[in-house]
Design a protein around this motif. Structure first.
Motif, PDB file in Angstrom:
ATOM      1  N   ARG A  41       9.731   3.253  -7.280  1.00 36.95           N
ATOM      2  CA  ARG A  41      10.021   1.837  -7.381  1.00 36.95           C
ATOM      3  C   ARG A  41      11.305   1.342  -6.735  1.00 36.95           C
ATOM      4  NH1 ARG A  41      13.292   0.136 -11.268  1.00 36.95           N
ATOM      5  NH2 ARG A  41      13.362   2.096 -12.348  1.00 36.95           N
ATOM      6  N   LEU A  42      12.138   2.191  -6.838  1.00 31.47           N
ATOM      7  CA  LEU A  42      13.571   1.861  -6.315  1.00 31.47           C
ATOM      8  C   LEU A  42      13.443   1.790  -4.843  1.00 31.47           C
ATOM      9  CD1 LEU A  42      16.113   3.838  -8.425  1.00 31.47           C
ATOM     10  CD2 LEU A  42      15.610   1.525  -8.472  1.00 31.47           C
ATOM     11  N   ALA A  43      12.702   2.766  -4.129  1.00 33.34           N
ATOM     12  CA  ALA A  43      12.645   2.594  -2.692  1.00 33.34           C
ATOM     13  C   ALA A  43      11.822   1.132  -2.329  1.00 33.34           C
ATOM     14  CB  ALA A  43      11.727   3.836  -2.172  1.00 33.34           C
ATOM     15  N   ARG A  44      10.867   0.884  -2.961  1.00 34.33           N
ATOM     16  CA  ARG A  44      10.078  -0.286  -2.710  1.00 34.33           C
ATOM     17  C   ARG A  44      10.739  -1.459  -2.894  1.00 34.33           C
ATOM     18  NH1 ARG A  44       6.063   0.720  -5.954  1.00 34.33           N
ATOM     19  NH2 ARG A  44       6.694  -0.445  -7.714  1.00 34.33           N
ATOM     20  N   ALA A  45      11.754  -1.421  -3.874  1.00 37.25           N
ATOM     21  CA  ALA A  45      12.901  -2.685  -3.974  1.00 37.25           C
ATOM     22  C   ALA A  45      13.811  -2.784  -2.817  1.00 37.25           C
ATOM     23  CB  ALA A  45      13.367  -2.380  -5.342  1.00 37.25           C
ATOM     24  N   GLN A  46      14.046  -1.663  -2.208  1.00 37.79           N
ATOM     25  CA  GLN A  46      14.827  -1.434  -1.143  1.00 37.79           C
ATOM     26  C   GLN A  46      14.322  -1.918   0.174  1.00 37.79           C
ATOM     27  OE1 GLN A  46      17.250   2.195  -0.773  1.00 37.79           O
ATOM     28  NE2 GLN A  46      17.345   2.336  -3.068  1.00 37.79           N
ATOM     29  N   LEU A  47      12.954  -2.324   0.344  1.00 34.34           N
ATOM     30  CA  LEU A  47      12.297  -2.361   1.609  1.00 34.34           C
ATOM     31  C   LEU A  47      12.799  -3.796   2.365  1.00 34.34           C
ATOM     32  CD1 LEU A  47       8.801  -0.854   0.967  1.00 34.34           C
ATOM     33  CD2 LEU A  47      10.401  -0.203   2.607  1.00 34.34           C
ATOM     34  N   GLN A  48      13.050  -3.790   3.334  1.00 40.08           N
ATOM     35  CA  GLN A  48      13.260  -4.969   4.236  1.00 40.08           C
ATOM     36  C   GLN A  48      11.877  -5.731   4.727  1.00 40.08           C
ATOM     37  OE1 GLN A  48      16.471  -6.271   4.060  1.00 40.08           O
ATOM     38  NE2 GLN A  48      16.664  -4.404   2.763  1.00 40.08           N
ATOM     39  N   GLY A  49      12.012  -6.797   5.183  1.00 42.67           N
ATOM     40  CA  GLY A  49      10.892  -7.512   5.826  1.00 42.67           C
ATOM     41  C   GLY A  49      10.387  -6.890   6.709  1.00 42.67           C
ATOM     42  N   ASP A  62      10.041  -3.554   7.511  1.00 50.13           N
ATOM     43  CA  ASP A  62       9.921  -2.315   7.233  1.00 50.13           C
ATOM     44  C   ASP A  62       8.165  -1.896   7.163  1.00 50.13           C
ATOM     45  OD1 ASP A  62      12.279  -0.621   7.246  1.00 50.13           O
ATOM     46  OD2 ASP A  62      12.652  -1.758   5.087  1.00 50.13           O
ATOM     47  N   ARG A  63       7.821  -1.220   8.139  1.00 48.06           N
ATOM     48  CA  ARG A  63       6.228  -0.813   7.900  1.00 48.06           C
ATOM     49  C   ARG A  63       6.004   0.358   7.046  1.00 48.06           C
ATOM     50  NH1 ARG A  63       3.248  -4.030  10.998  1.00 48.06           N
ATOM     51  NH2 ARG A  63       1.501  -2.470  11.189  1.00 48.06           N
ATOM     52  N   VAL A  64       6.594   0.104   5.934  1.00 50.10           N
ATOM     53  CA  VAL A  64       6.334   1.126   4.909  1.00 50.10           C
ATOM     54  C   VAL A  64       5.552   0.492   3.656  1.00 50.10           C
ATOM     55  CG1 VAL A  64       7.670   2.774   3.413  1.00 50.10           C
ATOM     56  CG2 VAL A  64       8.456   2.196   5.734  1.00 50.10           C
ATOM     57  N   LEU A  65       4.786   1.167   3.125  1.00 53.86           N
ATOM     58  CA  LEU A  65       3.884   0.835   1.656  1.00 53.86           C
ATOM     59  C   LEU A  65       4.058   1.921   0.803  1.00 53.86           C
ATOM     60  CD1 LEU A  65       1.006  -1.467   3.044  1.00 53.86           C
ATOM     61  CD2 LEU A  65       3.164  -2.195   1.700  1.00 53.86           C
ATOM     62  N   VAL A  66       4.197   1.463  -0.391  1.00 49.35           N
ATOM     63  CA  VAL A  66       3.974   2.661  -1.622  1.00 49.35           C
ATOM     64  C   VAL A  66       2.593   2.486  -2.240  1.00 49.35           C
ATOM     65  CG1 VAL A  66       4.657   3.431  -3.805  1.00 49.35           C
ATOM     66  CG2 VAL A  66       6.493   2.508  -1.973  1.00 49.35           C
ATOM     67  N   ALA A  67       1.791   3.560  -1.978  1.00 44.68           N
ATOM     68  CA  ALA A  67       0.378   3.487  -2.559  1.00 44.68           C
ATOM     69  C   ALA A  67       0.232   3.520  -4.083  1.00 44.68           C
ATOM     70  CB  ALA A  67      -0.268   4.501  -1.920  1.00 44.68           C
ATOM     71  N   HIS A  68      -0.387   2.957  -4.652  1.00 45.19           N
ATOM     72  CA  HIS A  68      -0.619   3.059  -6.092  1.00 45.19           C
ATOM     73  C   HIS A  68      -1.534   4.182  -6.197  1.00 45.19           C
ATOM     74  CE1 HIS A  68      -3.468  -0.259  -5.297  1.00 45.19           C
ATOM     75  NE2 HIS A  68      -4.236   0.562  -5.780  1.00 45.19           N
ATOM     76  N   ARG A  69      -1.354   4.725  -7.617  1.00 46.05           N
ATOM     77  CA  ARG A  69      -2.509   5.489  -8.012  1.00 46.05           C
ATOM     78  C   ARG A  69      -3.356   5.307  -9.165  1.00 46.05           C
ATOM     79  NH1 ARG A  69       0.895  10.797 -10.165  1.00 46.05           N
ATOM     80  NH2 ARG A  69       1.918   9.165 -11.450  1.00 46.05           N
ATOM     81  N   TYR A  70      -4.463   5.754  -9.188  1.00 49.65           N
ATOM     82  CA  TYR A  70      -5.482   5.486 -10.174  1.00 49.65           C
ATOM     83  C   TYR A  70      -5.507   6.442 -11.100  1.00 49.65           C
ATOM     84  CZ  TYR A  70      -7.241   2.216  -6.784  1.00 49.65           C
ATOM     85  OH  TYR A  70      -7.276   0.971  -5.810  1.00 49.65           O
ATOM     86  N   ILE A  71      -5.507   6.370 -12.446  1.00 45.02           N
ATOM     87  CA  ILE A  71      -5.074   7.608 -13.393  1.00 45.02           C
ATOM     88  C   ILE A  71      -5.769   7.125 -14.747  1.00 45.02           C
ATOM     89  CG2 ILE A  71      -3.170   8.788 -14.564  1.00 45.02           C
ATOM     90  CD1 ILE A  71      -0.981   7.448 -12.769  1.00 45.02           C
TER      91      ILE A  71
END
Length: 203
Positions: free
Chosen positions: A39-47, A49-58
């Protein structure tokens, strides 16, 4: 199994193997702070950045800190049978899945961070050779405190999770592995995690 059927199965497995150079596979004991760091890494992403955090199905309701989607067990199993998950596993009586959308993201040149399972690493490496496995490390006292604070497990469950945290899991010999210490400021650990992902973007 007949020889043609065996060859068909092996060919299918080869089709599933993909270059995992843009996959960052996060591991760590329950309570080590993986969801918080993501969550914190996602909040630090810049426009840029070609980075995404995948969500999980639980198969349990997601906590406020998680990038997760709740599915009932029957629906989770149905989606697994339909091939909707790139990765899926069971742990502590729950089922987890990462959607096949991550393949499209990586094909588009995006680095993907996933909250994975240590016990499933070998299978993940088999599908995504070249992935980077990141272990989130915390000491036993910190882990016990976090598990107790979140109020999700009984005392026996916490004891079992603490014991499992000390277990040794096989690391495939050709798997890149790094560690991130999360005993201190979580924002610093998240920045370190994001730096790993950004390096994968330029590798």
């Amino acid at each position: 199994m007949t020889a043609p059927a065996s060859r068909e199965r092996d060919a299918s497995r080869r089709d599933l193997r993909r270059d995992g150079g843009r996959l960052v596979y996060i591991m760590g004991a329950s309570g080590s702070g993986k969801d918080t760091l993501l969550r914190l890494a996602r909040a630090q992403l810049q426009g840029q950045d070609r980075v995404l955090v995948a969500h999980r199905y639980i198969t349990r309701p997601a906590g406020a800190d998680e990038a997760s989607v709740y599915l009932e067990a029957a629906e989770h199993a149905r989606r697994a049978a339909l091939g909707c998950f790139a990765l899926h596993w069971a742990s502590h009586g729950l089922a987890y899945g990462i959607g096949v959308e991550i393949d499209a993201w990586m094909d588009a040149g995006i680095t993907v961070l996933v909250n994975g399972s240590r016990a499933y690493l070998s299978q993940a490496c088999d599908r995504y050779p070249g992935l980077c496995a990141v272990t989130i490390r915390v000491n036993a006292e910190t882990l016990q405190s976090r598990l107790a604070h979140r109020g999700r497990e009984s005392a026996d469950d916490i004891a079992a999770r603490l014991a499992r945290a000390q277990a040794v899991f096989d690391i495939p010999p050709d798997c890149e592995q790094v560690s991130v210490d999360n005993n201190g400021d979580a924002a610093d650990a998240a920045a370190e995690l994001l730096a790993i992902a950004r390096r994968r973007c330029h590798a």
